[in-house]
Design a protein around this motif. Structure first.
Motif, short mmCIF file in Angstrom:
data_model
loop_
_atom_site.label_atom_id
_atom_site.label_comp_id
_atom_site.label_asym_id
_atom_site.label_seq_id
_atom_site.Cartn_x
_atom_site.Cartn_y
_atom_site.Cartn_z
N TYR A 5 6.01 -12.47 -6.32
CA TYR A 5 5.39 -11.43 -5.49
C TYR A 5 3.99 -11.87 -5.07
CZ TYR A 5 8.96 -8.62 -7.81
OH TYR A 5 10.14 -8.15 -8.30
N ILE A 6 3.61 -11.52 -3.85
CA ILE A 6 2.22 -11.63 -3.44
C ILE A 6 1.81 -10.27 -2.88
CG2 ILE A 6 2.14 -14.11 -3.05
CD1 ILE A 6 2.46 -13.61 -0.08
N TYR A 7 0.56 -9.96 -3.07
CA TYR A 7 0.01 -8.68 -2.62
C TYR A 7 -1.06 -8.96 -1.59
CZ TYR A 7 2.67 -6.58 -6.32
OH TYR A 7 3.71 -6.16 -7.11
N ARG A 8 -0.99 -8.27 -0.48
CA ARG A 8 -1.91 -8.50 0.63
C ARG A 8 -2.59 -7.19 1.03
NH1 ARG A 8 -2.19 -13.24 -0.47
NH2 ARG A 8 -0.91 -14.81 0.49
N VAL A 9 -3.84 -7.32 1.41
CA VAL A 9 -4.61 -6.18 1.93
C VAL A 9 -4.21 -5.96 3.39
CG1 VAL A 9 -6.92 -5.33 2.45
CG2 VAL A 9 -6.50 -6.65 0.36
N VAL A 10 -4.01 -4.70 3.74
CA VAL A 10 -3.64 -4.33 5.10
C VAL A 10 -4.71 -3.39 5.64
CG1 VAL A 10 -1.93 -3.23 6.56
CG2 VAL A 10 -1.19 -4.56 4.58
N ARG A 11 -5.39 -3.83 6.68
CA ARG A 11 -6.42 -3.00 7.33
C ARG A 11 -5.72 -1.97 8.21
NH1 ARG A 11 -11.95 -4.31 9.42
NH2 ARG A 11 -12.33 -2.83 11.08
N ALA A 28 0.15 -4.23 0.59
CA ALA A 28 1.56 -4.55 0.79
C ALA A 28 2.00 -5.51 -0.31
CB ALA A 28 1.79 -5.18 2.15
N ALA A 29 3.17 -5.23 -0.89
CA ALA A 29 3.79 -6.14 -1.86
C ALA A 29 4.87 -6.91 -1.11
CB ALA A 29 4.41 -5.34 -3.00
N LEU A 30 4.78 -8.23 -1.18
CA LEU A 30 5.74 -9.10 -0.52
C LEU A 30 6.52 -9.88 -1.58
CD1 LEU A 30 3.29 -10.54 2.12
CD2 LEU A 30 4.82 -8.61 2.41
N GLN A 31 7.82 -10.04 -1.33
CA GLN A 31 8.68 -10.78 -2.25
C GLN A 31 9.37 -11.89 -1.49
OE1 GLN A 31 11.77 -8.45 -4.13
NE2 GLN A 31 12.22 -10.05 -5.61
N LEU A 32 9.49 -13.03 -2.13
CA LEU A 32 10.17 -14.17 -1.52
C LEU A 32 11.68 -13.94 -1.64
CD1 LEU A 32 9.73 -16.86 -0.12
CD2 LEU A 32 9.76 -17.95 -2.36
N LEU A 33 12.31 -13.66 -0.50
CA LEU A 33 13.74 -13.39 -0.44
C LEU A 33 14.35 -14.27 0.63
CD1 LEU A 33 13.56 -9.49 -0.56
CD2 LEU A 33 14.30 -10.98 -2.43
N ALA A 34 15.37 -15.03 0.25
CA ALA A 34 16.07 -15.92 1.19
C ALA A 34 15.09 -16.84 1.93
CB ALA A 34 16.90 -15.11 2.17
N LEU A 48 -11.42 3.08 1.27
CA LEU A 48 -12.29 2.65 2.36
C LEU A 48 -13.03 1.37 1.97
CD1 LEU A 48 -13.89 6.09 3.30
CD2 LEU A 48 -11.89 5.00 4.33
N ASN A 49 -13.03 1.06 0.68
CA ASN A 49 -13.75 -0.09 0.12
C ASN A 49 -12.85 -1.32 0.15
OD1 ASN A 49 -14.86 -2.03 -1.62
ND2 ASN A 49 -15.83 -0.47 -2.89
N GLN A 50 -13.05 -2.19 1.13
CA GLN A 50 -12.22 -3.38 1.29
C GLN A 50 -12.27 -4.28 0.06
OE1 GLN A 50 -13.11 -5.74 4.76
NE2 GLN A 50 -11.45 -7.17 4.38
N GLN A 51 -13.44 -4.47 -0.52
CA GLN A 51 -13.59 -5.35 -1.68
C GLN A 51 -12.76 -4.84 -2.86
OE1 GLN A 51 -15.16 -8.42 -1.86
NE2 GLN A 51 -14.01 -8.47 -3.75
N LEU A 52 -12.76 -3.55 -3.08
CA LEU A 52 -11.97 -2.97 -4.17
C LEU A 52 -10.49 -3.27 -3.98
CD1 LEU A 52 -12.18 -0.08 -6.33
CD2 LEU A 52 -10.40 0.25 -4.63
N VAL A 53 -9.99 -3.11 -2.76
CA VAL A 53 -8.57 -3.34 -2.48
C VAL A 53 -8.25 -4.83 -2.57
CG1 VAL A 53 -6.70 -2.96 -0.82
CG2 VAL A 53 -8.49 -1.24 -1.08
N GLU A 54 -9.14 -5.70 -2.10
CA GLU A 54 -8.92 -7.14 -2.22
C GLU A 54 -8.85 -7.58 -3.69
OE1 GLU A 54 -11.98 -9.00 0.10
OE2 GLU A 54 -10.94 -8.60 1.98
N ALA A 59 -5.50 -9.22 -8.29
CA ALA A 59 -5.09 -9.02 -9.68
C ALA A 59 -3.58 -8.78 -9.78
CB ALA A 59 -5.85 -7.85 -10.29
N CYS A 60 -3.04 -8.03 -8.84
CA CYS A 60 -1.60 -7.77 -8.83
C CYS A 60 -0.81 -9.06 -8.61
CB CYS A 60 -1.25 -6.74 -7.76
SG CYS A 60 -1.82 -5.07 -8.11
#
Length: 79
Positions: A5-11, A28-34, A48-54, A59-60
């Motif tokens: 899984y990778i987790y990405r910040v979405v504005r 967004a949680a992304l999973q490697l599928l196919a 609203l705090n971009q740094q907190l979400v990043e 960490a996720c």
């Protein structure tokens, strides 16, 4: 450790009637599928705090959080 899984910040640009537009950040949680990264979970308007979400998304990814637990982790992070 294998990355599943990778987790990405979405504005996001959102609007509240009577208040107006604002910029916020979701995760967004992304999973490697196919052989392709596919969105398997999305939590909108986390903060609203971009740094907190990043920091939370990083960490996720590092901990390989199961996307089913994302809502609980977000709730704990913003309370």
């Amino acid at each position: 450790m294998r990355i599943v899984y990778i987790y990405r910040v979405v504005r996001q640009q959102l609007s509240i009637p009577g208040t107006g537009c604002y910029t916020t950040f979701g995760i967004a949680a992304l999973q490697l599928l196919a052989g392709h990264w596919q969105k398997v979970r999305f939590i909108a308007d986390v903060s609203l705090n971009q740094q907190l979400v990043e920091t939370l998304a990083a960490a996720c990814t590092t901990c390989q959080l199961d996307p089913r637990q994302l809502a609980d982790v977000v709730e704990d992070a913003i309370v």
